[in-house]
Scaffold this active site. Structure first.
Site, PDB file in Angstrom:
ATOM      1  N   SER A  67      20.197   8.575  95.082  1.00  0.00           N
ATOM      2  CA  SER A  67      19.792   9.544  94.068  1.00  0.00           C
ATOM      3  C   SER A  67      18.540  10.312  94.478  1.00  0.00           C
ATOM      4  CB  SER A  67      19.511   8.828  92.741  1.00  0.00           C
ATOM      5  OG  SER A  67      20.609   8.036  92.354  1.00  0.00           O
TER       6      SER A  67
HETATM    7  N1  SAH Z   1      21.354   3.379  92.973  1.00  0.00           N
HETATM    8  C1  SAH Z   1      21.823   3.893  94.250  1.00  0.00           C
HETATM    9  C2  SAH Z   1      22.608   5.180  94.125  1.00  0.00           C
HETATM   10  C3  SAH Z   1      23.910   4.907  93.562  1.00  0.00           C
HETATM   11  S1  SAH Z   1      25.274   5.932  93.961  1.00  0.00           S
HETATM   12  C4  SAH Z   1      20.699   4.088  95.218  1.00  0.00           C
HETATM   13  O1  SAH Z   1      19.528   3.883  94.857  1.00  0.00           O
HETATM   14  O2  SAH Z   1      20.991   4.402  96.370  1.00  0.00           O
HETATM   15  C5  SAH Z   1      26.392   5.089  92.876  1.00  0.00           C
HETATM   16  C6  SAH Z   1      26.909   3.789  93.415  1.00  0.00           C
HETATM   17  O3  SAH Z   1      27.637   3.171  92.371  1.00  0.00           O
HETATM   18  C7  SAH Z   1      27.870   3.963  94.586  1.00  0.00           C
HETATM   19  O4  SAH Z   1      27.451   3.193  95.673  1.00  0.00           O
HETATM   20  C8  SAH Z   1      29.206   3.473  94.019  1.00  0.00           C
HETATM   21  O5  SAH Z   1      30.026   2.832  94.981  1.00  0.00           O
HETATM   22  C9  SAH Z   1      28.734   2.503  92.955  1.00  0.00           C
HETATM   23  N2  SAH Z   1      29.715   2.219  91.894  1.00  0.00           N
HETATM   24  C10 SAH Z   1      30.575   3.075  91.269  1.00  0.00           C
HETATM   25  N3  SAH Z   1      31.297   2.407  90.343  1.00  0.00           N
HETATM   26  C11 SAH Z   1      30.871   1.113  90.368  1.00  0.00           C
HETATM   27  C12 SAH Z   1      31.253  -0.063  89.652  1.00  0.00           C
HETATM   28  N4  SAH Z   1      32.190  -0.054  88.700  1.00  0.00           N
HETATM   29  N5  SAH Z   1      30.594  -1.227  89.943  1.00  0.00           N
HETATM   30  C13 SAH Z   1      29.642  -1.271  90.905  1.00  0.00           C
HETATM   31  N6  SAH Z   1      29.262  -0.189  91.626  1.00  0.00           N
HETATM   32  C14 SAH Z   1      29.859   0.983  91.363  1.00  0.00           C
END
Ligand code: SAH
Length: 222
Positions: A67
């Site tokens: 993000s």
């Molecule tokens: N917080 C992260 C950015 C997240 S991007 C950082 O600091 O880098 C969103 C992430 O959520 C992705 O890696 C995606 O694979 C994950 N995601 C999406 N749906 C999800 C779910 N149901 N359970 C766990 N992770 C999930």
């Protein structure tokens, strides 16, 4: 280039980013200090290292992104994390948001549904010596019942509605921050406060996150 120039540049860029976040309205000095302390360059692919302190989201593989620093700072500030709290994060991604939360609370539990990202992040956090972050591979919309209840929950992928399992795993009076929206646009960052009878909702700012997807994907060997 003289010896040490690279390091100075990184440090300068980092300070400029922190100043930009202050100008954008982030005032909690604990949050700003946490962002200053975490080396974002260690959380992005090497080819993006030079952009690590730009105030933008960056690709991290598997079609996912780390993000934008402003959004990380804003969500962390809204979460009002205290030293003794346990925090659940859904969507570990690069691990950066978890690393920013780690110095502010007792423990961070974080769940990722892409196995290659999960493997990479577990190694990365261990290498950085961040010992109060616990990672799990699976569907974060189900929460982490064995460790519940949590004082705070942060979801870093957009859901069409507040996942009921997550509200249940929040202590009464606890806060959750998550992007809500049906698609990739028109998402609103939302603050949820757990009450005795249910929960209250406050809409915050417009954001753009990757979607929260049900189930987990193995993705084979990394
Ligand atoms: N917080 C992260 C950015 C997240 S991007 C950082 O600091 O880098 C969103 C992430 O959520 C992705 O890696 C995606 O694979 C994950 N995601 C999406 N749906 C999800 C779910 N149901 N359970 C766990 N992770 C999930």
């Amino acid at each position: 280039m003289a010896l040490g120039d690279g390091a100075v540049t990184t440090e300068t860029k980092k300070i400029q980013l922190i100043m930009e976040l202050r100008r954008m309205g982030i005032t909690d000095t604990r949050v700003l200090a946490a962002l200053e302390r975490v080396p974002r360059e260690a959380f992005v692919p090497p080819k993006f290292a030079a952009q690590a302190y730009d105030n933008t989201a960056l690709p991290i593989g598997q079609g996912q992104t780390i993000s934008q620093p402003y959004v990380v700072a804003y969500m962390t500030e809204k979460l009002e994390v205290g030293k003794r709290m346990t925090v659940l994060e859904v969507g570990t991604g690069s691990g950066y948001q978890a690393a920013v939360l780690a110095p502010l609370c007792r423990r961070v539990y974080t769940i990722e549904r892409h196995r290659p990202l999960y493997r990479e992040v577990s190694r990365r956090l261990a290498n950085l010596g961040l010992q109060n972050i616990f990672t799990r591979y699976g569907d974060g919309a189900e929460g982490w019942p064995e460790q519940a209840p949590f004082s705070r929950i942060i979801v870093t992928a957009a859901a069409p509605e507040v996942p009921p399992a997550l509200v249940e795993q929040l202590v009464v009076g606890g806060l959750m921050v998550l992007p809500l929206g049906p698609g990739l646009i028109d998402q609103e960052l939302t603050l949820v406060r757990r009450t005795k009878r249910g929960h209250e909702i406050e809409r915050l700012i417009g954001v753009r996150f990757v979607p929260l997807v049900a189930g987990s994907v193995d993705g084979g060997e990394d």
